[in-house]
Each structure stands twice: as C-alpha cells, then as structure tokens.
Design a protein around this motif. Structure first.
Motif, PDB file in Angstrom:
ATOM      1  N   ASP A   1     -10.707  35.175 -15.076  1.00 40.23           N
ATOM      2  CA  ASP A   1     -12.298  34.626 -15.736  1.00 40.23           C
ATOM      3  C   ASP A   1     -12.438  33.471 -15.918  1.00 40.23           C
ATOM      4  N   LEU A   2     -11.301  32.602 -16.562  1.00 37.14           N
ATOM      5  CA  LEU A   2     -11.598  31.149 -16.533  1.00 37.14           C
ATOM      6  C   LEU A   2     -11.580  30.376 -15.275  1.00 37.14           C
ATOM      7  N   LEU A   3     -10.857  31.144 -14.519  1.00 36.29           N
ATOM      8  CA  LEU A   3     -10.776  30.380 -13.028  1.00 36.29           C
ATOM      9  C   LEU A   3     -12.212  30.352 -12.197  1.00 36.29           C
ATOM     10  N   ARG A   4     -12.853  31.719 -12.667  1.00 39.45           N
ATOM     11  CA  ARG A   4     -14.258  31.789 -11.795  1.00 39.45           C
ATOM     12  C   ARG A   4     -15.059  31.083 -12.483  1.00 39.45           C
ATOM     13  N   ALA A   5     -14.866  30.810 -13.929  1.00 37.38           N
ATOM     14  CA  ALA A   5     -15.808  29.798 -14.706  1.00 37.38           C
ATOM     15  C   ALA A   5     -15.716  28.551 -14.508  1.00 37.38           C
ATOM     16  N   ARG A   6     -14.462  28.205 -13.657  1.00 40.56           N
ATOM     17  CA  ARG A   6     -13.979  26.749 -13.428  1.00 40.56           C
ATOM     18  C   ARG A   6     -13.941  26.057 -14.732  1.00 40.56           C
ATOM     19  N   VAL A   7     -13.117  26.679 -15.679  1.00 41.39           N
ATOM     20  CA  VAL A   7     -12.765  26.191 -16.973  1.00 41.39           C
ATOM     21  C   VAL A   7     -11.326  25.572 -16.872  1.00 41.39           C
ATOM     22  N   VAL A   8     -10.770  26.042 -16.053  1.00 43.03           N
ATOM     23  CA  VAL A   8      -9.246  25.679 -15.766  1.00 43.03           C
ATOM     24  C   VAL A   8      -9.305  25.451 -13.963  1.00 43.03           C
TER      25      VAL A   8
ATOM     26  N   VAL B   1     -14.470  43.393 -29.118  1.00 43.00           N
ATOM     27  CA  VAL B   1     -15.653  43.512 -28.752  1.00 43.00           C
ATOM     28  C   VAL B   1     -15.671  42.682 -27.313  1.00 43.00           C
ATOM     29  N   GLY B   2     -14.568  42.343 -26.658  1.00 42.72           N
ATOM     30  CA  GLY B   2     -14.499  41.704 -25.568  1.00 42.72           C
ATOM     31  C   GLY B   2     -12.947  41.513 -25.057  1.00 42.72           C
ATOM     32  N   ALA B   3     -12.797  41.143 -23.876  1.00 43.75           N
ATOM     33  CA  ALA B   3     -11.629  40.767 -23.257  1.00 43.75           C
ATOM     34  C   ALA B   3     -11.654  39.943 -21.956  1.00 43.75           C
TER      35      ALA B   3
ATOM     36  N   VAL C   1     -17.963  34.549 -20.973  1.00 37.26           N
ATOM     37  CA  VAL C   1     -17.036  34.829 -19.791  1.00 37.26           C
ATOM     38  C   VAL C   1     -16.528  35.992 -19.953  1.00 37.26           C
ATOM     39  N   MET C   2     -16.494  36.546 -21.205  1.00 33.60           N
ATOM     40  CA  MET C   2     -15.815  37.668 -21.376  1.00 33.60           C
ATOM     41  C   MET C   2     -16.305  39.169 -20.906  1.00 33.60           C
ATOM     42  N   HIS C   3     -15.611  40.143 -20.707  1.00 36.21           N
ATOM     43  CA  HIS C   3     -16.055  41.563 -20.282  1.00 36.21           C
ATOM     44  C   HIS C   3     -16.116  41.928 -21.587  1.00 36.21           C
ATOM     45  N   ALA C   4     -17.223  42.893 -21.759  1.00 32.80           N
ATOM     46  CA  ALA C   4     -17.715  43.535 -23.174  1.00 32.80           C
ATOM     47  C   ALA C   4     -18.161  44.911 -22.823  1.00 32.80           C
ATOM     48  N   GLY C   5     -18.364  45.785 -24.052  1.00 34.61           N
ATOM     49  CA  GLY C   5     -18.779  47.050 -23.816  1.00 34.61           C
ATOM     50  C   GLY C   5     -17.690  47.879 -23.016  1.00 34.61           C
TER      51      GLY C   5
END
Length: 335
Positions: free
Chosen positions: A328-335, A321-323, A214-218
C-alpha cells in the motif's frame, strides 16, 4: 582525406574543454561574490515590501531575463510568496489587466533599457504598483523609474565574446533565490507549508499523506474473533489478501495479530494442528499498531525499524479500524 568525427570536429582537436568550463565557473563565482557584497538596504527594502504585499509579486522580463524572472516567480510561489510571471510583450497587448493595484512588480533587465518593459511602466505607475527593478546598470531608465533598485551587475560575462548572458543571468537567479529564501525565513515557512504547494511531489506525499488515505477499512480489514481456529484465520487472510489478520474481541478491540511470517514459523512446529489449534495460542499478542491520523511515512518508518511488512490501524480505544501493508505504501509512493 579522413572525415572528422562528429564527436570530435577537427577545429576542436586538442581543445581543453575542462579548463574552459573551470574558467566559466570561476567567473560566475566572482559575479556571485560581487552580488553578495552589495546586499544592502535596497535588498532589505525589497524584502519588506514583498512581505507586506497584499497581492502578488508579478515577475517580468524579456529574453534570458524573462526566463530568470519566470523561475523566480515559481520559486517565490512555492515558498510562501504568491507570485506569477507576465511577459512584458503580452502585457502591452492586454495582459497588463492581470496585474491589480495590490500587486508588486519585480522587473528584470540587465541593461535596464528593454523597450517592452519601459512601454508598460507608465500603466503600472498610473495604477500605483510598487516597482522593484533588478538591473546591471543603476543609471538605466528602468532603475531610475523603480521604487527599489537591486544592483545585479557583474564584473564580466563568462562568454568570451561578452554577448551571451552568462554570469549576469546566474547572478540574477541567485538574487531571486536570496529574496525567496529571506522571505521564507521571515515568514517562518515550514516543510509542511512547502508540501501543501507540492502535493504531487515526494515531499508532499511524505508530509501530507495520512494513514487514513492509504489504509484498508471496513470489510477489507482481515479480522477474526479470539475463538477462531488457525484454519479459519488462514481462510480470512487468503480472502483479504493483506498477509495478516487481526484477532479481536466482541467489541472489535485488538487482542493479537497473525501474519504470513507467523504461519511459516507455525509450520515448523509438527505439534500444531492447523485445523483445530485456536488462533489465540499462536498469535502475536502485542503487535505494532498505528493511528489513522498518523502520517503514512511514519508507517514506513515503523515497518523498517521492526522489519515487518504490515500494520494494523487502531482508534483511541484500541479498536481495529484499518490495516495496511508495504505494498500500500509502495503504491502511494511513500517508499
């Protein structure tokens, strides 16, 4: 003459629905207690056979028993025992080929005399399949043909006409659950194992989704050098749209973090010049971080615990390495 309301037909006037419901539940509880009292060596034999099975547990049954068998198959499959449902009528017309000689057959019929089930028994016997029968009549044809018989009889049905399967189907369903859970416990099946067969469910997301997923990278990660000014950092934050920026050294190692919340606090200080102030003087020097291999749910827990909306992801050498942020967690439906 007044027309009866469809919500309260004349025939039902004064009927005590709650009392009827309580009677049904009491009868079904009585049936479950009778089943529990009879769990014995046959139940143990069934569990041991299913645990040792090299193939699948094939559940089958007609009518209401078929609906229960289908649910038992689904429960077994999701708790570590490979299983599927075969309709006995379809089995007699070709679907019997779905069953291999390594499979165990779990057949449900309260009467034990379902023609469709009895029709396919000779083929299963010739193939050498072990047969576990769940019936309400130990002397029935299906029970006699079975290698293991599970007595699912109940004292009476909740249906006052003794026609609709009610207490008997509840008992069969509970007996199927008992088999599945006993096997789950014997296998040492874990929540992580369960999640693997439920990747789209809430539990699957919580136990299988990692930060790296789920993280942003690069180039998506907002970052500036420690020599940057506050205004340069704000430009980076606006461009990357994560509400924060990492502050790193020449090797990419994390030195600090600056967030939207920090900006609001900075604006309260009239002495700070947004254009010339070095970011190193206003950044948070020991921000909360997380590793890429951690579970996404751990990020949610960190954010909740420390009342923050974003996290930086670092490697073992503390390089960024990421952020990710709460969105991002809401879009992934983790929360």
């Amino acid at each position: 003459m007044a027309t009866p309301s469809p919500l309260q037909p004349a025939a039902a006037s004064g009927f005590d629905f709650a009392a009827s419901g309580r009677r049904v539940i009491a009868i079904e509880v009585q049936g479950l207690e009778a089943i529990a009292a009879r769990l014995d060596g046959a139940f143990t034999d069934a569990c041991r056979a299913m645990l040792a099975c090299k193939g699948r547990v094939v559940c089958t049954g007609m009518g209401k028993s078929g609906h229960v068998a289908r649910k038992i198959a689904a429960t077994l499959a999701s708790t570590g025992t490979p299983s599927f449902f075969v309709h006995p009528g379809e089995a007699a017309h070709g679907d019997l080929g779905m069953i291999t000689d390594a499979d165990i057959v779990l057949a449900l019929s309260y009467s034990g005399e379902s023609d469709e089930l009895l029709t396919v028994l000779p083929g299963l016997k010739r193939q050498g399949n072990l047969l576990i029968a769940m019936t309400g009549r130990p002397g029935s044809s299906l029970a006699r043909e079975a290698d293991v018989h599970l007595d699912a009889s109940v004292p009476l049905e909740a249906c006052p006409l003794a026609l609709a399967p009610t207490a008997s189907t509840t008992a069969a369903l509970a007996l199927g659950d008992a088999l599945a859970v006993a096997l789950l416990e014997a296998r040492g099946f874990t929540a992580e194992d369960f999640a693997r067969s439920h990747p789209a469910g809430a539990l699957g997301r919580r136990l299988l989704l990692h930060i790296r997923d789920v993280m942003h990278a690069g180039d998506e990660v907002p970052r500036v050098r420690e020599t940057a000014t506050l205004s340069e950092t704000l430009v980076e934050m606006s461009r990357k749209r994560l509400g924060m920026s990492a502050v790193v050294d020449a090797d990419g190692k994390l030195l600090g973090l600056y967030t939207d919340g920090d900006l609001r606090r900075t604006l309260d200080d009239a002495r700070i010049d947004l254009r010339s102030t070095p970011i190193a003087t206003v950044m948070t020097k020991s921000p909360k971080v997380i590793g890429a291999e951690a579970l996404a749910v751990e990020a949610a827990q960190l954010m909740e615990q420390y009342k923050i909306n974003a996290l930086l992801v670092v490697d073992d050498d503390h390089r960024v390495v990421g952020a990710l942020n709460i969105h991002d967690l809401l879009r992934a439906r983790v929360v």
